[in-house]
Design a protein around this motif. Structure first.
Motif, short mmCIF file in Angstrom:
data_model
loop_
_atom_site.label_atom_id
_atom_site.label_comp_id
_atom_site.label_asym_id
_atom_site.label_seq_id
_atom_site.Cartn_x
_atom_site.Cartn_y
_atom_site.Cartn_z
N SER A 113 0.83 -1.21 0.00
CA SER A 113 0.00 0.00 0.00
C SER A 113 0.86 1.26 0.00
O SER A 113 0.50 2.26 -0.60
CB SER A 113 -0.96 0.01 1.19
OG SER A 113 -0.26 0.23 2.40
N GLU A 114 2.01 1.19 0.64
CA GLU A 114 2.94 2.33 0.64
C GLU A 114 3.56 2.51 -0.75
O GLU A 114 3.78 3.63 -1.19
CB GLU A 114 4.02 2.13 1.69
CG GLU A 114 3.48 2.15 3.11
CD GLU A 114 4.51 1.74 4.15
OE1 GLU A 114 5.68 1.49 3.78
OE2 GLU A 114 4.13 1.67 5.32
N ILE A 115 3.83 1.40 -1.44
CA ILE A 115 4.44 1.45 -2.77
C ILE A 115 3.44 1.97 -3.80
O ILE A 115 3.75 2.85 -4.61
CB ILE A 115 4.96 0.06 -3.18
CG1 ILE A 115 6.09 -0.37 -2.24
CG2 ILE A 115 5.44 0.05 -4.62
CD1 ILE A 115 6.48 -1.83 -2.37
N TRP A 116 2.22 1.41 -3.79
CA TRP A 116 1.22 1.75 -4.80
C TRP A 116 0.40 2.98 -4.46
O TRP A 116 -0.29 3.52 -5.31
CB TRP A 116 0.27 0.57 -5.02
CG TRP A 116 0.87 -0.55 -5.82
CD1 TRP A 116 2.05 -0.53 -6.51
CD2 TRP A 116 0.31 -1.84 -6.02
NE1 TRP A 116 2.26 -1.74 -7.12
CE2 TRP A 116 1.20 -2.57 -6.84
CE3 TRP A 116 -0.85 -2.46 -5.60
CZ2 TRP A 116 0.96 -3.88 -7.23
CZ3 TRP A 116 -1.09 -3.77 -5.99
CH2 TRP A 116 -0.18 -4.46 -6.81
N GLY A 117 0.39 3.40 -3.21
CA GLY A 117 -0.37 4.58 -2.82
C GLY A 117 -1.87 4.35 -2.69
O GLY A 117 -2.64 5.28 -2.89
N ILE A 118 -2.27 3.13 -2.40
CA ILE A 118 -3.68 2.82 -2.12
C ILE A 118 -3.76 2.07 -0.80
O ILE A 118 -2.74 1.63 -0.27
CB ILE A 118 -4.35 2.01 -3.26
CG1 ILE A 118 -3.62 0.68 -3.50
CG2 ILE A 118 -4.39 2.83 -4.54
CD1 ILE A 118 -4.28 -0.20 -4.55
N SER A 119 -4.96 1.92 -0.25
CA SER A 119 -5.09 1.33 1.08
C SER A 119 -4.79 -0.17 1.07
O SER A 119 -4.94 -0.86 0.06
CB SER A 119 -6.51 1.55 1.61
OG SER A 119 -7.44 0.75 0.91
N PRO A 121 4.07 -10.68 -4.64
CA PRO A 121 5.42 -10.56 -5.21
C PRO A 121 5.83 -9.09 -5.31
O PRO A 121 5.02 -8.23 -5.65
CB PRO A 121 5.29 -11.17 -6.61
CG PRO A 121 4.08 -12.03 -6.54
CD PRO A 121 3.17 -11.39 -5.54
N GLU A 122 7.09 -8.82 -4.99
CA GLU A 122 7.60 -7.44 -5.03
C GLU A 122 7.43 -6.79 -6.39
O GLU A 122 7.17 -5.59 -6.48
CB GLU A 122 9.10 -7.42 -4.70
CG GLU A 122 9.41 -7.32 -3.25
CD GLU A 122 10.90 -7.18 -3.01
OE1 GLU A 122 11.24 -6.59 -1.97
OE2 GLU A 122 11.70 -7.64 -3.83
N ASP A 123 7.56 -7.58 -7.44
CA ASP A 123 7.51 -7.03 -8.79
C ASP A 123 6.13 -7.09 -9.43
O ASP A 123 5.98 -6.89 -10.63
CB ASP A 123 8.52 -7.73 -9.69
CG ASP A 123 8.28 -9.24 -9.77
OD1 ASP A 123 7.44 -9.77 -9.02
OD2 ASP A 123 8.96 -9.89 -10.59
N ALA A 124 5.09 -7.33 -8.62
CA ALA A 124 3.72 -7.40 -9.14
C ALA A 124 3.30 -6.04 -9.68
O ALA A 124 3.66 -4.99 -9.13
CB ALA A 124 2.75 -7.85 -8.05
N GLU A 125 2.52 -6.05 -10.77
CA GLU A 125 2.02 -4.81 -11.35
C GLU A 125 0.69 -4.44 -10.73
O GLU A 125 -0.15 -5.30 -10.48
CB GLU A 125 1.87 -4.97 -12.86
CG GLU A 125 3.18 -5.12 -13.58
CD GLU A 125 3.01 -5.12 -15.08
OE1 GLU A 125 2.01 -4.54 -15.57
OE2 GLU A 125 3.85 -5.71 -15.75
N LYS A 126 0.51 -3.16 -10.54
CA LYS A 126 -0.75 -2.65 -9.99
C LYS A 126 -1.84 -2.81 -11.05
O LYS A 126 -1.68 -2.33 -12.17
CB LYS A 126 -0.58 -1.18 -9.62
CG LYS A 126 -1.81 -0.55 -9.01
CD LYS A 126 -1.53 0.91 -8.67
CE LYS A 126 -2.76 1.59 -8.13
NZ LYS A 126 -2.49 3.00 -7.83
N PRO A 127 -2.94 -3.49 -10.71
CA PRO A 127 -4.01 -3.66 -11.70
C PRO A 127 -4.72 -2.34 -11.98
O PRO A 127 -4.76 -1.45 -11.14
CB PRO A 127 -4.96 -4.66 -11.04
CG PRO A 127 -4.59 -4.71 -9.61
CD PRO A 127 -3.21 -4.19 -9.47
N ALA A 128 -5.29 -2.24 -13.18
CA ALA A 128 -6.03 -1.05 -13.56
C ALA A 128 -7.29 -0.93 -12.71
O ALA A 128 -7.88 -1.94 -12.30
CB ALA A 128 -6.41 -1.13 -15.03
#
Length: 59
Positions: free
Chosen positions: A10-16, A42-49
């Motif tokens: 959540s800190e990386i992606w900026g969402i809760s 996984p650390e390298d997971a992509e944030k879904p749309a």
């Protein structure tokens, strides 16, 4: 492969963290693993749309 928790992601992606947990439950993040009550992502997971937004609407 290194994993992070929903709180760390959540800190990386900026969402809760709760929103990330919902995305995990819905199967929208590839490679997640549930260990007890904790989602491991996984650390390298992509944030879904975000399906809640529709950028194609013209006003």
């Amino acid at each position: 492969m290194n994993y992070v928790t929903t709180i760390e992601m959540s800190e990386i992606w900026g969402i809760s963290a709760r929103r990330i947990a919902l995305l995990c439950e819905q199967g929208r993040i590839a490679g997640v693993v549930k260990k007890g009550k904790t989602w491991l992502i996984p650390e390298d997971a992509e944030k879904p749309a975000d399906k809640r937004k529709n950028d194609s609407i013209e006003l």
